[in-house]
Design a protein around this motif. Sequence first.
Motif, mmCIF file in Angstrom:
data_model
loop_
_atom_site.group_PDB
_atom_site.id
_atom_site.type_symbol
_atom_site.label_atom_id
_atom_site.label_comp_id
_atom_site.label_asym_id
_atom_site.label_seq_id
_atom_site.Cartn_x
_atom_site.Cartn_y
_atom_site.Cartn_z
ATOM 1 N N CYS A 50 -1.521 15.401 1.375
ATOM 2 C CA CYS A 50 -1.585 15.447 2.845
ATOM 3 C C CYS A 50 -0.250 15.770 3.504
ATOM 4 N N SER A 51 0.817 15.840 2.729
ATOM 5 C CA SER A 51 2.173 16.123 3.231
ATOM 6 C C SER A 51 2.712 15.042 4.152
ATOM 7 N N LYS A 52 2.105 13.856 4.145
ATOM 8 C CA LYS A 52 2.633 12.719 4.907
ATOM 9 C C LYS A 52 3.531 11.905 3.979
ATOM 10 N N ASP A 53 4.397 11.092 4.555
ATOM 11 C CA ASP A 53 5.342 10.324 3.762
ATOM 12 C C ASP A 53 5.024 8.839 3.776
ATOM 13 N N PHE A 54 5.584 8.141 2.790
ATOM 14 C CA PHE A 54 5.477 6.691 2.717
ATOM 15 C C PHE A 54 6.587 6.159 1.816
ATOM 16 N N TRP A 55 6.748 4.857 1.807
ATOM 17 C CA TRP A 55 7.791 4.199 1.029
ATOM 18 C C TRP A 55 7.168 3.363 -0.086
ATOM 19 N N VAL A 56 7.895 3.220 -1.183
ATOM 20 C CA VAL A 56 7.487 2.338 -2.268
ATOM 21 C C VAL A 56 8.621 1.368 -2.573
ATOM 22 N N LYS A 57 8.248 0.188 -3.056
ATOM 23 C CA LYS A 57 9.207 -0.792 -3.551
ATOM 24 C C LYS A 57 9.326 -0.566 -5.046
ATOM 25 N N ILE A 58 10.549 -0.518 -5.539
ATOM 26 C CA ILE A 58 10.804 -0.291 -6.958
ATOM 27 C C ILE A 58 11.494 -1.523 -7.531
ATOM 28 N N GLN A 59 10.931 -2.061 -8.604
ATOM 29 C CA GLN A 59 11.458 -3.262 -9.241
ATOM 30 C C GLN A 59 12.058 -2.911 -10.598
ATOM 31 N N VAL A 60 13.308 -3.337 -10.812
ATOM 32 C CA VAL A 60 13.998 -3.144 -12.086
ATOM 33 C C VAL A 60 14.270 -4.527 -12.672
ATOM 34 N N GLU A 61 13.843 -4.730 -13.924
ATOM 35 C CA GLU A 61 14.078 -5.999 -14.615
ATOM 36 C C GLU A 61 14.766 -5.711 -15.938
ATOM 37 N N HIS A 62 15.904 -6.345 -16.127
ATOM 38 C CA HIS A 62 16.699 -6.167 -17.352
ATOM 39 C C HIS A 62 16.919 -4.675 -17.630
ATOM 40 N N ASP A 63 17.274 -3.952 -16.573
ATOM 41 C CA ASP A 63 17.626 -2.527 -16.605
ATOM 42 C C ASP A 63 16.431 -1.588 -16.768
ATOM 43 N N VAL A 64 15.217 -2.101 -16.811
ATOM 44 C CA VAL A 64 14.028 -1.272 -16.998
ATOM 45 C C VAL A 64 13.223 -1.214 -15.700
ATOM 46 N N ILE A 65 12.802 -0.007 -15.318
ATOM 47 C CA ILE A 65 11.945 0.163 -14.137
ATOM 48 C C ILE A 65 10.562 -0.331 -14.516
ATOM 49 N N VAL A 66 10.141 -1.440 -13.917
ATOM 50 C CA VAL A 66 8.880 -2.065 -14.322
ATOM 51 C C VAL A 66 7.749 -1.878 -13.315
ATOM 52 N N LEU A 67 8.077 -1.540 -12.059
ATOM 53 C CA LEU A 67 7.037 -1.496 -11.044
ATOM 54 C C LEU A 67 7.451 -0.606 -9.883
ATOM 55 N N ALA A 68 6.489 0.108 -9.368
ATOM 56 C CA ALA A 68 6.644 0.822 -8.096
ATOM 57 C C ALA A 68 5.332 0.641 -7.352
ATOM 58 N N GLU A 69 5.407 0.099 -6.151
ATOM 59 C CA GLU A 69 4.192 -0.128 -5.372
ATOM 60 C C GLU A 69 4.439 0.240 -3.920
ATOM 61 N N VAL A 70 3.382 0.660 -3.261
ATOM 62 C CA VAL A 70 3.476 1.084 -1.864
ATOM 63 C C VAL A 70 3.975 -0.065 -0.996
ATOM 64 N N ASP A 71 4.918 0.239 -0.126
ATOM 65 C CA ASP A 71 5.401 -0.708 0.873
ATOM 66 C C ASP A 71 4.567 -0.454 2.134
ATOM 67 N N HIS A 72 3.619 -1.335 2.381
ATOM 68 C CA HIS A 72 2.705 -1.152 3.518
ATOM 69 C C HIS A 72 3.339 -1.557 4.844
ATOM 70 N N ILE A 73 4.541 -2.122 4.809
ATOM 71 C CA ILE A 73 5.209 -2.556 6.026
ATOM 72 C C ILE A 73 6.119 -1.473 6.589
ATOM 73 N N LYS A 74 6.914 -0.845 5.721
ATOM 74 C CA LYS A 74 7.864 0.180 6.174
ATOM 75 C C LYS A 74 7.130 1.475 6.460
ATOM 76 N N LYS A 75 7.282 1.979 7.663
ATOM 77 C CA LYS A 75 6.599 3.200 8.090
ATOM 78 C C LYS A 75 7.370 4.442 7.687
ATOM 79 N N GLY A 76 6.647 5.511 7.432
ATOM 80 C CA GLY A 76 7.249 6.805 7.126
ATOM 81 C C GLY A 76 7.797 7.474 8.381
ATOM 82 N N TYR A 77 8.424 8.619 8.209
ATOM 83 C CA TYR A 77 9.002 9.360 9.323
ATOM 84 C C TYR A 77 8.002 10.338 9.933
ATOM 85 N N ILE A 78 7.034 10.798 9.150
ATOM 86 C CA ILE A 78 6.104 11.836 9.602
ATOM 87 C C ILE A 78 4.920 11.174 10.282
ATOM 88 N N GLU A 79 4.630 11.606 11.498
ATOM 89 C CA GLU A 79 3.493 11.057 12.274
ATOM 90 C C GLU A 79 2.169 11.390 11.646
#
Length: 100
Positions: free
Chosen positions: A71-100
Amino acid sequence: MYNLLIMKEKCPRCGVIVDTEAEFKMGFMNVDIYHIGDELRWATGLSKAPHQKRPPDGNSTGEGYVCCPNCSKDFWVKIQVEHDVIVLAEVDHIKKGYIE
């Protein structure tokens, strides 16, 4: 500079599950490409910003910016790193994107 996290995610804007990439600023930023389960490379040296240096135990939470290839719209994800390993990326439903 930034890094890229390749991921499959459901776009919160259009509802389609897409293969996409999140731009994020953690670790050694050299437009390196990562996937969930990869070990994040941290920057070394005294002049690096805090989000680039290895935190205690290699644990950190950051954010990534995504533009949906459907859809060419934007959004943010939260990225979690544990013991140097990227373990999770999930949509941040609170932070709004820049594109209307």
